[in-house]
Design a protein around this motif. Sequence first.
Motif, short mmCIF file in Angstrom:
data_model
loop_
_atom_site.label_atom_id
_atom_site.label_comp_id
_atom_site.label_asym_id
_atom_site.label_seq_id
_atom_site.Cartn_x
_atom_site.Cartn_y
_atom_site.Cartn_z
N LEU A 1 33.92 18.63 12.13
CA LEU A 1 33.12 18.58 10.90
C LEU A 1 32.72 17.15 10.55
O LEU A 1 31.56 16.89 10.19
CB LEU A 1 33.90 19.20 9.74
CG LEU A 1 34.13 20.71 9.76
CD1 LEU A 1 34.81 21.15 8.47
CD2 LEU A 1 32.81 21.46 9.94
N VAL A 2 33.67 16.23 10.65
CA VAL A 2 33.39 14.84 10.25
C VAL A 2 32.33 14.21 11.14
O VAL A 2 31.33 13.66 10.65
CB VAL A 2 34.69 14.01 10.29
CG1 VAL A 2 34.37 12.52 10.12
CG2 VAL A 2 35.65 14.47 9.20
N ALA B 1 38.72 19.48 11.88
CA ALA B 1 38.35 18.39 10.98
C ALA B 1 37.49 17.35 11.68
O ALA B 1 36.48 16.88 11.13
CB ALA B 1 39.62 17.73 10.42
N LEU C 1 43.81 22.21 13.72
CA LEU C 1 43.32 21.67 12.45
C LEU C 1 42.64 20.32 12.66
O LEU C 1 41.58 20.05 12.08
CB LEU C 1 44.48 21.53 11.46
CG LEU C 1 44.12 21.10 10.04
CD1 LEU C 1 43.18 22.12 9.41
CD2 LEU C 1 45.37 20.94 9.18
N VAL C 2 43.23 19.47 13.51
CA VAL C 2 42.64 18.17 13.79
C VAL C 2 41.30 18.33 14.49
O VAL C 2 40.32 17.63 14.19
CB VAL C 2 43.61 17.32 14.65
CG1 VAL C 2 42.90 16.08 15.20
CG2 VAL C 2 44.82 16.90 13.84
#
Length: 269
Positions: free
Chosen positions: A186-187, A183, A179-180
């Motif tokens: 994407l960021v 994320a 998940l990290v």
Amino acid sequence: MAAQETDTSTTGLIDSEEDRESFNNGGDGATTSRPKEPWKGEYGKSIIYAGLDAIVTCFSLISSISASRQSSADVLVLGFANLVADGISMGVGDFLSSSSENDVAAKERAVTEWDVTNHGGPEKMELLQKYQALGMDVDDAATVVSIFAKYKNILVQEKMMVHGMLPPEEAEKPWKNGLVTFAAFLVFGTAPLLSFIILIPFTNNEMVKFVGACILSALALALLGIAKAKIAGRNYAFSVAVTLFNGAIAAAAAYAVGWTLKNIAGLED
């Protein structure tokens, strides 16, 4: 009284001011300052790896598209589609990789426990030889191994370390790593694309938007370089320079490919 004796036994080695100073400076009387410890962020590796890959991949795509003189709409559509697809792939890959590492470590621990229980002699002899190879005196090595042999868990962990295998991390959650990674991808991957969104009300010049993407990508890469230096305890300027160089080389290669296919190979619309 017993508590006082225990305290005395544990602090007897540094009971003088000089010994305390030596201990604080590394235990060898050195006067140099203690090296900075690296940052021990739990997900630092995932963030740095995913962020760097996202910026380089997304900006390289933008460079190739810009070199072929396509519109901002093409950049945004292809950029975000690629960003989401690669982010999912990276996140799932990190999850599967972490899960596999934990499974392998758990299996190795089970095998090592069996070997220690059923073939203790050869296992202790292997440890003894390992410590001797590291420079430990044979008597000291035998003493250390005999002490470890009293504590099965410690002996198992030492055996795993000899085989280059870290014990399984009980607290580690592979899904969190995935998940990290997703994320972070994407960021940071969004940074190069922001220029083509922010500048829409101000200009239709594709080159201006591309220059803006270059600046935002450089800033994002510099931020990752600083974070990398913080984690590893390295020189900030050098880390930022290496990170920027890596991104520049990848983007230049992508731009060259796009320009070549458009202008030399004759791939016209």
